[in-house]
Structures are given as structure tokens and as C-alpha cells.
Write an enzyme that holds these catalytic residues in place. Structure first.
Site, PDB file in Angstrom:
ATOM      1  N   GLY A   1      -7.137  -4.393   8.203  1.00 45.42           N
ATOM      2  CA  GLY A   1      -7.488  -3.223   8.983  1.00 45.42           C
ATOM      3  C   GLY A   1      -7.316  -3.393  10.479  1.00 45.42           C
ATOM      4  O   GLY A   1      -7.142  -4.496  10.996  1.00 45.42           O
TER       5      GLY A   1
ATOM      6  N   GLU B   1     -13.070   1.027  10.510  1.00 43.73           N
ATOM      7  CA  GLU B   1     -11.764   1.676  10.437  1.00 43.73           C
ATOM      8  C   GLU B   1     -11.925   3.017   9.736  1.00 43.73           C
ATOM      9  O   GLU B   1     -12.421   3.072   8.605  1.00 43.73           O
ATOM     10  CB  GLU B   1     -10.767   0.798   9.685  1.00 43.73           C
ATOM     11  CG  GLU B   1      -9.359   1.361   9.684  1.00 43.73           C
ATOM     12  CD  GLU B   1      -8.359   0.434   9.019  1.00 43.73           C
ATOM     13  OE1 GLU B   1      -7.224   0.333   9.517  1.00 43.73           O
ATOM     14  OE2 GLU B   1      -8.714  -0.188   8.001  1.00 43.73           O
TER      15      GLU B   1
ATOM     16  N   ALA C   1       1.889   0.442  -4.601  1.00 41.29           N
ATOM     17  CA  ALA C   1       0.807   1.379  -4.898  1.00 41.29           C
ATOM     18  C   ALA C   1       1.265   2.342  -5.988  1.00 41.29           C
ATOM     19  O   ALA C   1       2.370   2.899  -5.909  1.00 41.29           O
ATOM     20  CB  ALA C   1       0.415   2.144  -3.642  1.00 41.29           C
TER      21      ALA C   1
ATOM     22  N   CYS D   1      -2.486   1.192  10.212  1.00 40.17           N
ATOM     23  CA  CYS D   1      -3.414   0.168  10.698  1.00 40.17           C
ATOM     24  C   CYS D   1      -3.269  -0.117  12.184  1.00 40.17           C
ATOM     25  O   CYS D   1      -4.207  -0.593  12.817  1.00 40.17           O
ATOM     26  CB  CYS D   1      -3.254  -1.117   9.893  1.00 40.17           C
ATOM     27  SG  CYS D   1      -1.564  -1.705   9.776  1.00 40.17           S
TER      28      CYS D   1
ATOM     29  N   SER E   1      -6.750  -2.868   3.351  1.00 44.08           N
ATOM     30  CA  SER E   1      -8.014  -2.886   4.072  1.00 44.08           C
ATOM     31  C   SER E   1      -8.586  -4.296   4.157  1.00 44.08           C
ATOM     32  O   SER E   1      -8.299  -5.159   3.322  1.00 44.08           O
ATOM     33  CB  SER E   1      -9.029  -1.973   3.378  1.00 44.08           C
ATOM     34  OG  SER E   1      -9.468  -2.554   2.158  1.00 44.08           O
TER      35      SER E   1
ATOM     36  N   GLN F   1     -10.333  12.421  -0.706  1.00 42.99           N
ATOM     37  CA  GLN F   1     -11.289  11.433  -0.214  1.00 42.99           C
ATOM     38  C   GLN F   1     -11.091  11.201   1.283  1.00 42.99           C
ATOM     39  O   GLN F   1     -12.052  11.050   2.037  1.00 42.99           O
ATOM     40  CB  GLN F   1     -11.156  10.113  -0.979  1.00 42.99           C
ATOM     41  CG  GLN F   1     -11.643  10.167  -2.417  1.00 42.99           C
ATOM     42  CD  GLN F   1     -10.611  10.733  -3.379  1.00 42.99           C
ATOM     43  OE1 GLN F   1      -9.500  11.102  -2.970  1.00 42.99           O
ATOM     44  NE2 GLN F   1     -10.963  10.808  -4.640  1.00 42.99           N
TER      45      GLN F   1
ATOM     46  N   GLU G   1      -2.219  -8.737   6.066  1.00 46.23           N
ATOM     47  CA  GLU G   1      -2.337  -7.845   7.209  1.00 46.23           C
ATOM     48  C   GLU G   1      -3.330  -6.764   6.818  1.00 46.23           C
ATOM     49  O   GLU G   1      -3.087  -5.982   5.896  1.00 46.23           O
ATOM     50  CB  GLU G   1      -1.020  -7.216   7.628  1.00 46.23           C
ATOM     51  CG  GLU G   1      -1.232  -6.409   8.918  1.00 46.23           C
ATOM     52  CD  GLU G   1       0.016  -5.754   9.443  1.00 46.23           C
ATOM     53  OE1 GLU G   1       0.804  -6.430  10.111  1.00 46.23           O
ATOM     54  OE2 GLU G   1       0.184  -4.551   9.182  1.00 46.23           O
TER      55      GLU G   1
ATOM     56  N   PRO H   1       0.817  -1.217   0.000  1.00 44.81           N
ATOM     57  CA  PRO H   1       0.000   0.000   0.000  1.00 44.81           C
ATOM     58  C   PRO H   1       0.851   1.267   0.000  1.00 44.81           C
ATOM     59  O   PRO H   1       2.077   1.220   0.108  1.00 44.81           O
ATOM     60  CB  PRO H   1      -0.785  -0.128   1.309  1.00 44.81           C
ATOM     61  CG  PRO H   1       0.175  -0.819   2.222  1.00 44.81           C
ATOM     62  CD  PRO H   1       0.931  -1.800   1.353  1.00 44.81           C
ATOM     63  N   TRP H   2       0.148   2.414  -0.063  1.00 46.20           N
ATOM     64  CA  TRP H   2       0.842   3.699  -0.155  1.00 46.20           C
ATOM     65  C   TRP H   2       1.292   4.234   1.205  1.00 46.20           C
ATOM     66  O   TRP H   2       2.131   5.122   1.260  1.00 46.20           O
ATOM     67  CB  TRP H   2      -0.060   4.752  -0.819  1.00 46.20           C
ATOM     68  CG  TRP H   2      -1.450   4.844  -0.265  1.00 46.20           C
ATOM     69  CD1 TRP H   2      -2.577   4.274  -0.791  1.00 46.20           C
ATOM     70  CD2 TRP H   2      -1.875   5.524   0.926  1.00 46.20           C
ATOM     71  NE1 TRP H   2      -3.673   4.567  -0.008  1.00 46.20           N
ATOM     72  CE2 TRP H   2      -3.274   5.331   1.056  1.00 46.20           C
ATOM     73  CE3 TRP H   2      -1.213   6.282   1.903  1.00 46.20           C
ATOM     74  CZ2 TRP H   2      -4.020   5.854   2.110  1.00 46.20           C
ATOM     75  CZ3 TRP H   2      -1.941   6.803   2.960  1.00 46.20           C
ATOM     76  CH2 TRP H   2      -3.328   6.600   3.063  1.00 46.20           C
TER      77      TRP H   2
END
Length: 481
Positions: A249, A379, A174, A281, A226, A327, A247, A147-148
């Protein structure tokens, strides 16, 4: 604009796909160019990884793997400051935390270099003249989807054990942090001992991820993200029965008992709730406070959170950078509005005016009594913390365990026995005592319930990338003495 990020497949730079750019999260300007790969690019990388695994000595050469991981650690260390700056620009995390993250990636590579030479099986004599060998072998081709929010350490905590185990890999970072991903591709290409095809990097979005999660030649998927996306990956991987390392949320609670050291607890909870503006997380999102301590502690927490400096992640005086995107800012506004309606406002949050992207926000703290409320159950991924009251250990544990998440938690008390009792009762993969968010290459992390499958870091981090093979032989009775 920096150099365009290309795909790195079978030891070759591949120019394939439409050009795109990442964004400077704080300033809103275009930042780094990259090529957006598609399904064909992903398949090319998988084919290279499969051929390399099946036809080269890599899976059976632990000393070569150890040497390669040490070279990778040195390559990352040589570009440490550059990587950290790139992370700060592309995801908005404050620079000091980005430097810490990059140091953690270096530590992962060095730790698994050592373990690469320490993968042992076992032998059992089933009966006279009957012997079983249980060998630990690499599973095959691993897809690593990163992820980012922590593109450096979350890559290495999967890549390190995958390479140490003897797997070949396809990495899909990402696309929003493709500038960071480019540097890691260059670090891998700078490792003289790394055979072509062992590690491949593809830049792309959902289309690439879908191929990696469904392709029959991928044996294991290691994903951080997520819980909702993890469930989709499980569904996509089901037809080919891939192994999954997920791995997902978290909704980390911090339990504060009346005998806690208030200065330490306050500092740790602030430290644990604001990293990357709550977009982590394991970040603290719930603070459970013993009733008799409520007024004294929440007052301290309001003052400390209210004093957090927010703004430019490259400014050394700033403690919390912006949310990742608009967002995220909208999600924060919605959560704050819902918290105002659901409970009491202890520290009202705001979106700071006068900022080019509208994603700089302040920490918020609200009291809530209903732990079935969606704000407690979902979350939020923003710096909104919910405070809840409890009267005794049993009530504290019941409330802390009242969500479907179970990634991390912390217990704050001066009573050592209580700390151990409560830690054992919490449904969480990691529980810290009188601190929060202490993560090490040597210490396994992972989730209970909907926070994931498997473990990363530590010795068990190798398990998702290894198979156990039983080799049996009968060689007759031994000669007499």
C-alpha cells in the site's frame, strides 16, 4: 461474451474448475467467462514449473530467454488495443490510461530481454592459487500474483525479470480481470521459443493464492496488493522461508512550497490523484501546502478537481472512470463522511446518481489538521485527497513521514537545493520533483516501511529472482616468470 479463459499449464490449455464471469465495471453486465481453478490446478502448474526448471536448459540459456521476451513483447504489441479495451471494461480505468499501461508492459518485456544477456557474476583471487567465483543463478520457481488495478504492467514488471533471470513461473492474475489474463496467456502461447512449462497461468481466487504462497516447491513470491494481504503472505511463506517481492500500500504525499510553479503543481497533483479513481498505490492522497500559499493554491486545486469529467472509461472525454466495485463506493462514502466530521470541506465529493452500478464518484478535497487521524493513516483507495498545512521544511518532512507507508511522494518547488534536501529526507521509495507518477522500466520502484520489500523495474528488479553461488577452488602456486 468472449472466449472462455482456460488455464495454461505446461504448454497446454486446461479446462478445469467451475465456470464464472467477470463484470463490466461501468455497466454492470457480465463480460468474460473463465474457469475458476482450485488447489489442484495450482499444484499442477507448480509441478510443471519445477520439472521445467530442473530438467531443461532454460535456466542456463540467456539468449533463448532474451528471444522469448522479445517475442512476448511483439505478441502484446499486436494485441495492444484489444488488451487496453479489456482492461477498461474489467477494471474501469479510462482507455487512454489503459493504452499507456499496455505500452508500459511492452517496454518491460523489451527491457528485460536486453538484461537477460547481461547477467554477470564476479571473480576474486582470495590468495595465491585460491580463487572464488560468484555466479548469479536463477532462484527457481516464481509465483506471480497480480491485482486487478493494473493487470498488464504489474504482470510484466514481475514476469519480465523472472524470465530474464531464468526462473520458471506460475501466474495467478486477479479473477476479476480474467479476460485480460486470457489474452496474456494467449500471448505467451504464441511465443515459438518459449518452452512448455516455463510460464503457466492459473485463474482462481484465494484458494490458488494460498497454495502458491505455501507450496514448498515455490521459491519466490512476487505480489502486488495491500499491506494487510502482504503480511498474510509473509506469514504463509515463513515455514518454507520463501523469498518475497512485495509492493504494497501507499499514502503518497505531495509537498507544495510557496515558490512552486502553481500551474504546474496544480496540473500534476490533479493528474497524480485521479488515475484509476485513486485506486493506484502511488496516487496522491495527501497534499501538504506551505501556509503562505494556502489560499491561492487550494483555490486552484478545488477548481481543477471540480472540473474533472467522470463517467464511462471508454469515452475519450472522460478523465476519471468509476470505482472498481460497490465496496469501493461504500468505502468512498464512509471516508467522505469521516472527512466532513474531521476537518473543513474544500471540495465535497458525491456518488453520481442515475448510474446502473452506483460506483461513479467525483474527486473530493478536505482540509485536515490531525495527521494521526485514520484518514491520514489508512490507505483509502478512492479519489479523496487530504490537504494539510506546514510552515517550513522540517515540519513538511515530519508530516509527510508521519505514516507507516513509504511508497511514493512528490516535491513541488523552484528551489533545486530544497527539492534535493526534502527528497532525501522523505521516507519513500520514489520521490518525484515537480511532477508525479512517472514510472519507467529502467527505474526501480518499491516501498519503505509497510509499503513493501524489494524493488521492481530496473537492474535491481532482477535481484529477487537470482541467487549468488560461491564456487571456490585451490589450484596451487602459479609458475614463476
Amino acid at each position: 461474451m468472449t472466449q472462455t479463459a482456460r488455464h495454461w499449464i505446461n504448454g497446454t490449455w486446461i479446462e478445469e474448475g467451475e465456470a464464472a464471469t467477470t463484470v463490466d465495471v461501468y455497466r454492470g453486465a457480465d463480460h468474460a467467462a473463465f474457469l475458476m481453478g482450485g488447489a489442484g490446478t495450482a499444484e499442477e502448474a507448480i509441478d510443471a514449473a519445477r520439472r521445467t526448471f530442473d530438467r531443461t536448459p532454460w535456466p542456463h540459456a540467456p539468449r533463448l530467454r532474451a528471444k522469448t521476451l522479445l517475442e512476448l513483447a511483439d505478441a502484446i504489441a499486436a494485441r495492444r488495443d484489444e488488451i487496453a479495451r479489456e482492461i477498461a471494461v474489467e477494471n474501469g480505468k479510462v482507455l487512454a490510461h489503459c493504452l499507456h499501461e499496455t505500452d508500459a508492459a511492452i517496454s518491460e518485456a523489451r527491457y528485460y530481454a536486453g538484461l537477460a544477456r547481461s547477467i554477470f557474476g564476479r571473480v576474486s583471487e582470495i590468495d595465491e592459487g585460491k580463487q572464488s567465483i560468484f555466479a548469479r543463478e536463477p532462484i527457481g520457481v516464481a509465483a506471480i500474483i497480480v491485482p486487478w488495478n493494473a493487470p498488464s504492467t504489474l504482470l510484466l514488471r514481475s514476469l519480465g525479470p523472472a524470465l530474464a533471470a531464468g526462473c520458471t513461473v506460475v501466474i495467478k492474475g486477479a479473477h476479476q480481470t480474467s479476460g485480460v489474463n486470457r489474452i496474456f496467456a494467449e500471448c505467451l502461447s504464441a511465443c515459438p521459443s518459449l518452452p512448455a512449462g516455463v510460464a503457466n497461468i492459473v485463474h482462481g481466487d484465494l484458494e490458488v493464492s494460498q497454495v502458491l504462497c505455501t507450496h514448498p516447491e515455490v521459491d519466490v513470491v512476487s505480489f502486488t496488493g495491500s499491506s494487510a494481504t502482504g503480511k498474510k503472505i509473509m506469514a504463509g511463506a515463513a515455514p518454507t522461508l520463501k523469498r518475497l517481492s512485495l509492493e504494497l500500500g501507499g499514502k503518497a504525499p505531495a509537498l507544495v512550497f510557496a515558490d512552486a510553479d502553481l500551474d504546474t503543481a496544480t496540473a500534476e497533483i490533479v493528474r497524480g490523484s485521479i488515475p484509476h479513481a485513486g485506486q493506484m498505490c502511488t496516487a496522491i492522497t495527501r497534499v501538504l501546502v506551505e501556509e503562505s500559499l494556502w489560499d491561492a493554491f487550494t483555490g486552484r486545486l478545488v477548481d481543477a478537481l471540480g472540473a474533472v469529467a467522470v463517467g464511462d472509461p471508454m469515452d475519450g472525454s472522460v478523465q476519471m472512470g468509476p470505482l472498481f466495485d460497490l465496496q469501493g463506493a461504500d468505502r468512498y462514502r464512509t471516508a467522505v463522511d469521516a472527512a466532513r466530521q474531521a476537518g473543513s470541506t474544500l471540495l465535497d465529493g458525491e456518488v453520481r446518481d442515475g448510474h446502473p452500478r452506483g460506483n461513479v464518484v467525483t474527486p473530493a478535497l478536505f482540509e485536515i489538521a490531525d495527521n494521526s487521524h485514520r484518514l491520514v493513516q489508512e490507505e483509502l483507495f478512492c479519489p479523496l485527497v487530504l490537504a494539510e498545512r506546514f510552515n517550513d521544511e522540517e515540519a513538511a518532512v515530519a508530516s509527510a513521514n508521519a505514516t507507516r507507508y513509504g511508497l511514493a511522494a512528490s516535491v513541488h518547488t523552484s528551489d533545486h537545493g530544497r527539492a534535493r534536501r526534502v527528497a532525501r529526507a522523505l521516507k519513500a521509495g520514489t520521490v518525484w520533483i515537480n511532477c508525479h507518477n512517472r514510472l519507467f522500466a529502467e527505474a526501480e520502484t518499491g516501498g519503505f516501511r509497510e509499503s513493501g520489500l524489494g524493488r521492481l523495474h530496473g537492474l535491481e528488479g532482477l535481484d529477487d529472482f537470482l541467487e549468488t553461488k560461491h564456487i571456490y577452488a585451490e589450484f596451487g602456486r602459479l609458475p614463476g616468470g
